[in-house]
Design a protein around this motif. Structure first.
Motif, PDB file in Angstrom:
ATOM      1  N   GLN A 414      28.739  23.258 -13.663  1.00  0.00           N
ATOM      2  CA  GLN A 414      28.831  22.115 -14.577  1.00  0.00           C
ATOM      3  C   GLN A 414      27.570  22.050 -15.417  1.00  0.00           C
ATOM      4  O   GLN A 414      26.577  22.695 -15.105  1.00  0.00           O
ATOM      5  CB  GLN A 414      28.950  20.823 -13.769  1.00  0.00           C
ATOM      6  CG  GLN A 414      27.696  20.539 -12.936  1.00  0.00           C
ATOM      7  CD  GLN A 414      27.626  19.116 -12.385  1.00  0.00           C
ATOM      8  OE1 GLN A 414      28.617  18.399 -12.351  1.00  0.00           O
ATOM      9  NE2 GLN A 414      26.444  18.705 -11.970  1.00  0.00           N
ATOM     10  N   ILE A 415      27.626  21.257 -16.456  1.00  0.00           N
ATOM     11  CA  ILE A 415      26.408  20.890 -17.180  1.00  0.00           C
ATOM     12  C   ILE A 415      26.138  19.447 -16.787  1.00  0.00           C
ATOM     13  O   ILE A 415      26.957  18.565 -17.041  1.00  0.00           O
ATOM     14  CB  ILE A 415      26.597  21.032 -18.710  1.00  0.00           C
ATOM     15  CG1 ILE A 415      26.802  22.496 -19.097  1.00  0.00           C
ATOM     16  CG2 ILE A 415      25.423  20.434 -19.471  1.00  0.00           C
ATOM     17  CD1 ILE A 415      25.596  23.404 -18.911  1.00  0.00           C
ATOM     18  N   TYR A 416      25.025  19.248 -16.165  1.00  0.00           N
ATOM     19  CA  TYR A 416      24.668  17.918 -15.667  1.00  0.00           C
ATOM     20  C   TYR A 416      24.210  17.038 -16.841  1.00  0.00           C
ATOM     21  O   TYR A 416      23.386  17.477 -17.654  1.00  0.00           O
ATOM     22  CB  TYR A 416      23.550  18.070 -14.633  1.00  0.00           C
ATOM     23  CG  TYR A 416      22.997  16.768 -14.117  1.00  0.00           C
ATOM     24  CD1 TYR A 416      23.765  15.920 -13.327  1.00  0.00           C
ATOM     25  CD2 TYR A 416      21.685  16.380 -14.405  1.00  0.00           C
ATOM     26  CE1 TYR A 416      23.259  14.727 -12.847  1.00  0.00           C
ATOM     27  CE2 TYR A 416      21.165  15.189 -13.929  1.00  0.00           C
ATOM     28  CZ  TYR A 416      21.969  14.358 -13.150  1.00  0.00           C
ATOM     29  OH  TYR A 416      21.462  13.178 -12.681  1.00  0.00           O
ATOM     30  N   THR A 417      24.756  15.823 -16.934  1.00  0.00           N
ATOM     31  CA  THR A 417      24.372  14.938 -18.046  1.00  0.00           C
ATOM     32  C   THR A 417      23.881  13.580 -17.530  1.00  0.00           C
ATOM     33  O   THR A 417      23.827  12.606 -18.278  1.00  0.00           O
ATOM     34  CB  THR A 417      25.572  14.707 -19.009  1.00  0.00           C
ATOM     35  OG1 THR A 417      26.669  14.218 -18.236  1.00  0.00           O
ATOM     36  CG2 THR A 417      25.997  15.957 -19.738  1.00  0.00           C
ATOM     37  N   GLY A 418      23.510  13.531 -16.263  1.00  0.00           N
ATOM     38  CA  GLY A 418      23.081  12.253 -15.679  1.00  0.00           C
ATOM     39  C   GLY A 418      21.581  12.029 -15.824  1.00  0.00           C
ATOM     40  O   GLY A 418      20.910  12.659 -16.655  1.00  0.00           O
ATOM     41  N   HIS A 419      21.041  11.099 -15.003  1.00  0.00           N
ATOM     42  CA  HIS A 419      19.603  10.796 -15.013  1.00  0.00           C
ATOM     43  C   HIS A 419      18.783  12.060 -14.791  1.00  0.00           C
ATOM     44  O   HIS A 419      19.164  12.899 -13.984  1.00  0.00           O
ATOM     45  CB  HIS A 419      19.258   9.886 -13.818  1.00  0.00           C
ATOM     46  CG  HIS A 419      19.581   8.446 -14.043  1.00  0.00           C
ATOM     47  ND1 HIS A 419      18.940   7.693 -14.978  1.00  0.00           N
ATOM     48  CD2 HIS A 419      20.456   7.620 -13.408  1.00  0.00           C
ATOM     49  CE1 HIS A 419      19.430   6.455 -14.928  1.00  0.00           C
ATOM     50  NE2 HIS A 419      20.347   6.387 -13.990  1.00  0.00           N
ATOM     51  N   THR A 420      17.630  12.124 -15.390  1.00  0.00           N
ATOM     52  CA  THR A 420      16.659  13.126 -14.945  1.00  0.00           C
ATOM     53  C   THR A 420      15.987  12.532 -13.712  1.00  0.00           C
ATOM     54  O   THR A 420      16.408  11.473 -13.226  1.00  0.00           O
ATOM     55  CB  THR A 420      15.628  13.426 -16.065  1.00  0.00           C
ATOM     56  OG1 THR A 420      15.115  12.178 -16.507  1.00  0.00           O
ATOM     57  CG2 THR A 420      16.285  14.177 -17.212  1.00  0.00           C
ATOM     58  N   LEU A 421      14.940  13.155 -13.199  1.00  0.00           N
ATOM     59  CA  LEU A 421      14.362  12.732 -11.916  1.00  0.00           C
ATOM     60  C   LEU A 421      14.185  11.214 -11.876  1.00  0.00           C
ATOM     61  O   LEU A 421      13.618  10.612 -12.783  1.00  0.00           O
ATOM     62  CB  LEU A 421      13.020  13.444 -11.695  1.00  0.00           C
ATOM     63  CG  LEU A 421      12.334  13.108 -10.372  1.00  0.00           C
ATOM     64  CD1 LEU A 421      13.187  13.574  -9.188  1.00  0.00           C
ATOM     65  CD2 LEU A 421      10.952  13.718 -10.326  1.00  0.00           C
ATOM     66  N   ASN A 422      14.653  10.607 -10.799  1.00  0.00           N
ATOM     67  CA  ASN A 422      14.676   9.163 -10.654  1.00  0.00           C
ATOM     68  C   ASN A 422      14.176   8.879  -9.234  1.00  0.00           C
ATOM     69  O   ASN A 422      14.166   9.792  -8.415  1.00  0.00           O
ATOM     70  CB  ASN A 422      16.142   8.727 -10.839  1.00  0.00           C
ATOM     71  CG  ASN A 422      16.277   7.273 -11.198  1.00  0.00           C
ATOM     72  OD1 ASN A 422      15.272   6.581 -11.357  1.00  0.00           O
ATOM     73  ND2 ASN A 422      17.508   6.817 -11.334  1.00  0.00           N
ATOM     74  N   HIS A 423      13.739   7.646  -8.932  1.00  0.00           N
ATOM     75  CA  HIS A 423      13.197   7.420  -7.587  1.00  0.00           C
ATOM     76  C   HIS A 423      13.847   6.239  -6.908  1.00  0.00           C
ATOM     77  O   HIS A 423      14.308   5.306  -7.558  1.00  0.00           O
ATOM     78  CB  HIS A 423      11.673   7.239  -7.660  1.00  0.00           C
ATOM     79  CG  HIS A 423      11.005   8.521  -8.039  1.00  0.00           C
ATOM     80  ND1 HIS A 423      10.892   9.591  -7.177  1.00  0.00           N
ATOM     81  CD2 HIS A 423      10.454   8.924  -9.213  1.00  0.00           C
ATOM     82  CE1 HIS A 423      10.305  10.591  -7.802  1.00  0.00           C
ATOM     83  NE2 HIS A 423      10.028  10.218  -9.033  1.00  0.00           N
TER      84      HIS A 423
END
Ligand code: ACO
Length: 431
Positions: A414-423
């Motif tokens: 897939q091509i991921y389109t969500g958040h980049t690194l999050n905490h």
């Protein structure tokens, strides 16, 4: 002429191999693309993705061609029957007389369900959709066999017996699920009846009297099965292959196919066609209001039984079934107002620029619903009939995966389109 493709990416040129099928279908082989370039391909809905090579079925959607193991669907529809065609699809050749007898005898020997399965049927609420029962019970049937439960391809099992058991029992389960949904007791299969006649017997006979088997009704249903027997890498068959690629057993893989088939954009369309025609009839529409709505994306309506991902000229199965439909209605002397609406819809859509420009033609489901209604199949069983018909194709695709020495588990990217690194934020600190 070069049979390699060249791809320019980030200032570099990559050479990609191509392959050509036996009917001159062409593909660019991108299996090493990510390893060599870091790129994957994106193809929403897999419209341009070949997931496998296969020897089973050939379709040319532009020319309206469908062939099982090289034999045109028109020839099989005229000269063969469902059981013989099932053998062809699964084993690759038309059977000899002896092979056909062996195959039919295996069906008869394997048609009874384990008696304990009746308890599972009892657990479903009446009114449960027969497709839900069918899928659950095909999976449950595998629990009554040690070999199936501890499946390892090539070890212990006699695949031919499982093929016959699944093809034969899908019919028994289908009939039981119908009777369960109506609160009726099950009717056991009869040794002397052939495949399709036996299904009608198990659905419609009662403990005191056998159902009258009209030859034209048996023939029409057998034809429906034959026309649905395989259709290469459609949604349900791809699902079966996906599950099979994890080495799941034959029954589990085909049960997943039933679930995929259930949806109204796939096998569920035959039921949706009748429901659409009933709604049009109830509203006193001559079809024109519905067509206007189907052209408006925001209406949430579609002309069910029209359009196909692959066929952009006509669906050859629809042509055969339309003729059969006319013949059966004439022989049974049936006058169906829904059929009149269907004919008007078809006529109007085939002239309408919206449908013409998008190459939307009637598909097999447009007529199979009408013919099944005419021969007395209840509407909620339409998609079950499709599942029975499609079983040989699912089995053949399963077998193909298992026999392929280099077959790997299916695992798209897939091509991921969500958040980049999050905490993680503790609950008390969240707004
Ligand atoms: N009625 C109205 N418009 C339609 C229909 C339809 N039946 N089918 C497609 N369209 C339109 C789409 O809205 C789209 O319009 P746009 O170009 O303005 O965006 C265009 O035609 C192309 O359609 P897609 O949805 O991209 O076609 P796709 O190949 O993805 O879908 C499908 C094929 C699912 C069969 C579709 O035509 C459909 O939903 N048909 C009705 C359901 C049906 O009959 N399914 C049975 C399929 S056959 C089988 O499974 C045996």
């Amino acid at each position: 002429m070069s049979n390699q493709a060249k791809l320019e990416l980030d200032g570099k040129t990559y050479v990609l191999p191509t392959l050509t099928g036996s009917e001159n279908e062409k593909a660019v082989d991108i299996s090493a693309l990510r390893a060599n370039t870091g790129y994957i391909t994106i193809d929403d809905g897999y419209g341009n993705t070949g997931s496998c090579t296969s020897n089973i079925t050939f379709i040319d959607g532009d020319q309206g061609i469908l062939r099982y193991r090289g034999i045109p669907i028109e020839e099989l529809a005229e000269k063969s029957n469902f059981v013989e065609t099932a053998f062809l699809i699964i084993y690759g050749e038309l059977p000899t007389r002896a092979q056909l007898k062996w195959f039919s005898d295996l069906f008869t020997a394997n048609q009874y369900l384990h008696e304990d399965m009746t308890y599972h049927f009892q657990g479903f609420p009446s009114g449960a959709h027969p497709m839900a029962i069918l899928s659950a019970m095909i999976n449950a049937a595998s629990c009554y066999d040690e070999d199936l439960m501890h499946w390892q391809w090539g070890k212990n099992q006699q695949f031919d017996i499982y093929v016959a058991r699944l093809l034969s029992q899908v019919r028994t389960i289908a009939a039981y699920s119908y009777r369960k949904s109506k609160g009726l007791p099950p009717i056991y299969p009869k040794q002397s009846y052939k495949y399709t006649a036996n299904l009608l017997h198990m659905m419609f006979s009662n403990p005191y009297e056998d159902f009258e088997l009209k030859p034209e009704v048996v023939k029409a249903l057998d034809l429906i099965f034959l026309l649905h027997a395989d259709h290469e890498q459609n949604c349900s068959t791809s699902t079966v292959r996906m599950v099979a690629s994890s080495q799941a057993n034959l029954f589990a893989s085909c049960a997943a196919g039933v679930c995929a088939l259930w949806g109204p954009l796939h096998g569920g369309a035959n039921q949706a066609v009748i429901e659409m025609l009933q709604q049009i009839h109830k509203e006193g529409d001559d079809g024109s209001k519905f067509i206007t709505a189907a052209k408006d994306r925001n209406s949430g309506k579609k002309l069910m039984g029209f359009g196909h991902r692959v066929y952009k000229n006509y669906d050859p199965r629809a042509k055969i079934i339309k003729k059969a439909c006319d013949e059966v209605l004439l022989k049974l002397n049936i006058n169906d107002p829904l059929l009149d609406i269907a004919k008007r819809l078809e006529e109007a859509a085939l002239k309408d620029p919206y449908f013409v420009e998008r190459k939307l033609y009637p598909n097999v489901d447009f007529y199979s619903g009408i013919i099944m209604r005419a021969i007395g199949i209840p509407v909620e069983m339409f998609t079950v009939m499709f599942a029975i018909g499609r079983m040989p194709g699912w089995i053949a695709n399963y077998k193909e995966i298992m026999e392929e020495p280099k077959s790997r588990i299916y695992r798209p990217r897939q091509i991921y389109t969500g958040h980049t690194l999050n905490h993680y934020v503790p609950l008390e600190d969240r707004k």
